[in-house]
Write a protein that holds these residues in place. Structure first.
Motif, PDB file in Angstrom:
ATOM      1  N   UNK A  63      42.920  -5.731 -15.513  1.00 54.41           N
ATOM      2  CA  UNK A  63      42.355  -7.010 -14.968  1.00 54.41           C
ATOM      3  C   UNK A  63      43.301  -8.117 -15.325  1.00 54.41           C
ATOM      4  N   UNK A  64      43.593  -8.358 -16.522  1.00 60.88           N
ATOM      5  CA  UNK A  64      44.696  -9.304 -16.984  1.00 60.88           C
ATOM      6  C   UNK A  64      46.051  -9.188 -15.967  1.00 60.88           C
ATOM      7  N   UNK A  65      46.372  -7.969 -16.180  1.00 65.04           N
ATOM      8  CA  UNK A  65      47.636  -7.588 -15.381  1.00 65.04           C
ATOM      9  C   UNK A  65      47.747  -8.086 -13.727  1.00 65.04           C
ATOM     10  N   UNK A  66      46.449  -7.968 -13.247  1.00 69.03           N
ATOM     11  CA  UNK A  66      46.274  -8.156 -11.748  1.00 69.03           C
ATOM     12  C   UNK A  66      46.002  -9.757 -11.506  1.00 69.03           C
ATOM     13  N   UNK A  67      45.470 -10.357 -12.394  1.00 67.67           N
ATOM     14  CA  UNK A  67      45.167 -12.022 -12.347  1.00 67.67           C
ATOM     15  C   UNK A  67      46.313 -12.755 -12.842  1.00 67.67           C
ATOM     16  N   UNK A  68      47.167 -12.593 -13.861  1.00 67.79           N
ATOM     17  CA  UNK A  68      48.222 -13.214 -14.503  1.00 67.79           C
ATOM     18  C   UNK A  68      49.140 -13.967 -13.534  1.00 67.79           C
ATOM     19  N   UNK A  69      49.296 -13.328 -12.494  1.00 64.44           N
ATOM     20  CA  UNK A  69      50.611 -13.645 -11.444  1.00 64.44           C
ATOM     21  C   UNK A  69      50.192 -14.525 -10.341  1.00 64.44           C
ATOM     22  N   UNK A  70      48.851 -14.867 -10.362  1.00 60.28           N
ATOM     23  CA  UNK A  70      48.394 -15.680  -9.286  1.00 60.28           C
ATOM     24  C   UNK A  70      47.659 -16.905  -9.928  1.00 60.28           C
ATOM     25  N   UNK A  71      48.103 -18.029  -9.667  1.00 62.17           N
ATOM     26  CA  UNK A  71      47.548 -19.346 -10.427  1.00 62.17           C
ATOM     27  C   UNK A  71      45.981 -19.693  -9.776  1.00 62.17           C
ATOM     28  N   UNK A  72      45.845 -19.045  -8.410  1.00 63.25           N
ATOM     29  CA  UNK A  72      44.395 -19.405  -8.211  1.00 63.25           C
ATOM     30  C   UNK A  72      43.309 -18.428  -9.191  1.00 63.25           C
ATOM     31  N   UNK A  73      43.620 -17.144  -9.260  1.00 62.10           N
ATOM     32  CA  UNK A  73      42.993 -16.365  -9.875  1.00 62.10           C
ATOM     33  C   UNK A  73      42.693 -16.910 -11.434  1.00 62.10           C
ATOM     34  N   UNK A  74      43.959 -17.344 -11.807  1.00 62.59           N
ATOM     35  CA  UNK A  74      43.923 -17.684 -13.218  1.00 62.59           C
ATOM     36  C   UNK A  74      43.203 -18.974 -13.525  1.00 62.59           C
ATOM     37  N   UNK A  75      42.884 -20.005 -12.524  1.00 63.14           N
ATOM     38  CA  UNK A  75      42.315 -20.910 -12.782  1.00 63.14           C
ATOM     39  C   UNK A  75      40.767 -20.622 -12.321  1.00 63.14           C
ATOM     40  N   UNK A  76      40.436 -19.822 -11.619  1.00 63.97           N
ATOM     41  CA  UNK A  76      39.232 -19.180 -11.434  1.00 63.97           C
ATOM     42  C   UNK A  76      38.622 -18.421 -12.636  1.00 63.97           C
ATOM     43  N   UNK A  77      39.298 -17.851 -13.259  1.00 68.63           N
ATOM     44  CA  UNK A  77      38.967 -16.964 -14.770  1.00 68.63           C
ATOM     45  C   UNK A  77      38.773 -17.937 -15.473  1.00 68.63           C
ATOM     46  N   UNK A  78      39.438 -19.318 -15.748  1.00 63.49           N
ATOM     47  CA  UNK A  78      39.197 -20.113 -16.971  1.00 63.49           C
ATOM     48  C   UNK A  78      38.058 -20.754 -16.470  1.00 63.49           C
ATOM     49  N   UNK A  79      37.594 -21.298 -15.265  1.00 57.45           N
ATOM     50  CA  UNK A  79      36.430 -21.679 -14.749  1.00 57.45           C
ATOM     51  C   UNK A  79      35.258 -20.881 -15.197  1.00 57.45           C
ATOM     52  N   UNK A  80      35.505 -19.624 -15.138  1.00 59.07           N
ATOM     53  CA  UNK A  80      34.364 -18.692 -15.323  1.00 59.07           C
ATOM     54  C   UNK A  80      34.024 -18.436 -16.713  1.00 59.07           C
ATOM     55  N   UNK A  81      35.063 -18.739 -17.571  1.00 61.81           N
ATOM     56  CA  UNK A  81      34.989 -18.673 -18.988  1.00 61.81           C
ATOM     57  C   UNK A  81      34.562 -19.883 -19.583  1.00 61.81           C
ATOM     58  N   UNK A  82      34.449 -20.946 -19.114  1.00 64.57           N
ATOM     59  CA  UNK A  82      34.127 -22.095 -19.809  1.00 64.57           C
ATOM     60  C   UNK A  82      32.768 -21.929 -20.170  1.00 64.57           C
ATOM     61  N   UNK A  83      32.334 -22.909 -21.325  1.00 63.52           N
ATOM     62  CA  UNK A  83      31.099 -22.747 -21.858  1.00 63.52           C
ATOM     63  C   UNK A  83      29.998 -23.232 -20.729  1.00 63.52           C
TER      64      UNK A  83
END
Length: 289
Positions: A63-83
C-alpha cells in the motif's frame, strides 16, 4: 476534489492484492515449516515470530509503495490518519461497544444453553502464541498494521468499482483466503481454531462477513478514518481474548453480528448498494487537490 474522485485514484487492485498475497504467503510458508520442526528452540521460535511479522507487513508495504508517488493519495492518507474529530470518536466508541457488547451478550445467551458463568472471568493469558511472543503482542500489533493496509488502499481500490456491500463481501472472501496459511502455524490463533473442529473453523470464516460489513460501515460513516477501523479491529481481538469465552459462544456472537448487520443494511440500503460514497455530510468537499 470530492471523495469519489479521490477514490478513483486507488486504481491498482490487482497489483495490490497480488503482491500482498504473495508476500504474506511466502513469509508465512516459512513460519509454517519452521514451527513444525522437531525440537524447535527459542532461536527458531524467534524466527517464526519474525516471519509472521514480515508476512503481516507485506500488504502495508505494498500500500505504501502504491501511494507514495501520488501527492493526492499521500494527502488523503495523512487526512485519514489524523486524530479523530468528535464525530469520528463517536463511531470509534460505537465500534468498540459493538464488539464488547456482542461478546458479553453471547456469553449471557450461552448460559441458557448450559454453558458456564466462568466465561465472564478475565483470562489470565492469551490463548495462543506467535512464535516466541505471547498472543497479546499480535492482538495489538496485527489490527494496526492490517488496517494501515486494508483501509489505506485495499478497501478503496475495491470500492472504486463496487457498491459498499459487494466491496465488503469480496474483501471478506479474500481475507479468509489470506489468513489460510496461519491455520497451519503451530500454536497460532488460526491453527488453534482449525484444530478445534469444522464448526469453529467455519465460524471463523463466516464471522468475517458481518465483521467487514460493520467495519466498512463505520469507516465510510466516519469520513474514511483509518483510526476508526483500527480501533474497531483492535477491540474485536482484545475483547474476544479478554474473557474465558467458550469457543461455542463465539458462534453465538457471529449470529448476533449477522443480525446487527442485517438491521444496519435495512436501515439504509442505499448506503450499501449506492454507486457513490456517502460518508461525508452532504455537499462537503475534501481539501486534497
Amino acid at each position: 476534489m470530492t471523495e469519489d474522485q479521490i477514490i478513483q485514484r486507488y486504481d491498482r487492485p490487482w497489483t495490490f492484492y497480488t503482491l500482498a498475497t504473495l508476500g504474506s504467503w511466502t513469509a508465512w510458508g516459512g513460519a509454517v515449516w519452521l514451527s513444525h520442526r522437531d525440537g524447535i528452540g527459542p532461536a527458531s521460535l524467534t524466527v517464526v515470530a519474525a516471519l509472521l511479522l514480515l508476512g503481516l507487513l507485506f500488504p502495508f508495504l505494498t500500500a505504501w509503495r502504491l501511494t507514495r508517488g501520488d501527492p493526492v493519495l499521500r494527502d488523503d492518507l495523512r487526512r485519514r490518519l489524523t486524530w479523530p474529530d468528535r464525530r469520528q470518536l463517536r463511531f470509534a466508541t460505537l465500534g468498540a461497544g459493538i464488539m464488547l457488547g456482542s461478546i458479553l451478550l453471547a456469553q449471557a445467551l450461552s448460559l441458557l444453553l448450559g454453558y458456564s458463568t466462568e466465561q465472564f472471568r478475565f483470562a489470565a493469558h492469551a490463548s495462543f502464541s506467535a512464535g516466541i511472543l505471547p498472543g497479546w503482542f499480535p492482538l495489538v500489533l496485527a489490527p494496526i498494521i492490517e488496517e494501515l493496509s486494508w483501509h489505506s488502499y485495499g478497501t478503496d481500490c475495491l470500492r472504486r468499482k463496487m457498491a459498499l456491500f459487494w466491496t465488503s463481501i469480496v474483501f471478506a472472501l479474500y481475507w479468509a483466503v489470506w489468513h489460510a496459511p496461519l491455520g497451519m502455524v503451530a500454536h497460532y490463533y488460526q491453527a488453534q481454531v482449525a484444530e478445534s473442529g469444522w464448526l469453529h473453523t467455519l465460524n471463523f470464516v463466516l464471522s468475517l462477513f458481518p465483521f467487514v460489513l460493520i467495519m466498512n460501515w463505520l469507516y465510510y460513516r466516519s469520513n474514511r478514518s483509518i483510526l476508526v477501523a483500527i480501533i474497531f479491529h483492535l477491540s474485536a481481538g482484545l475483547f474476544n481474548e479478554l474473557f474465558q469465552t467458550h469457543p461455542d459462544t463465539k458462534v453465538i456472537q457471529t449470529g448476533l453480528l449477522f443480525a446487527l448487520t442485517v438491521a444496519i443494511i435495512i436501515a439504509d440500503p442505499s448506503f450499501f448498494f449506492g454507486k457513490t460514497v456517502r460518508g461525508l455530510p452532504s455537499g462537503k468537499w475534501l481539501t486534497a487537490k
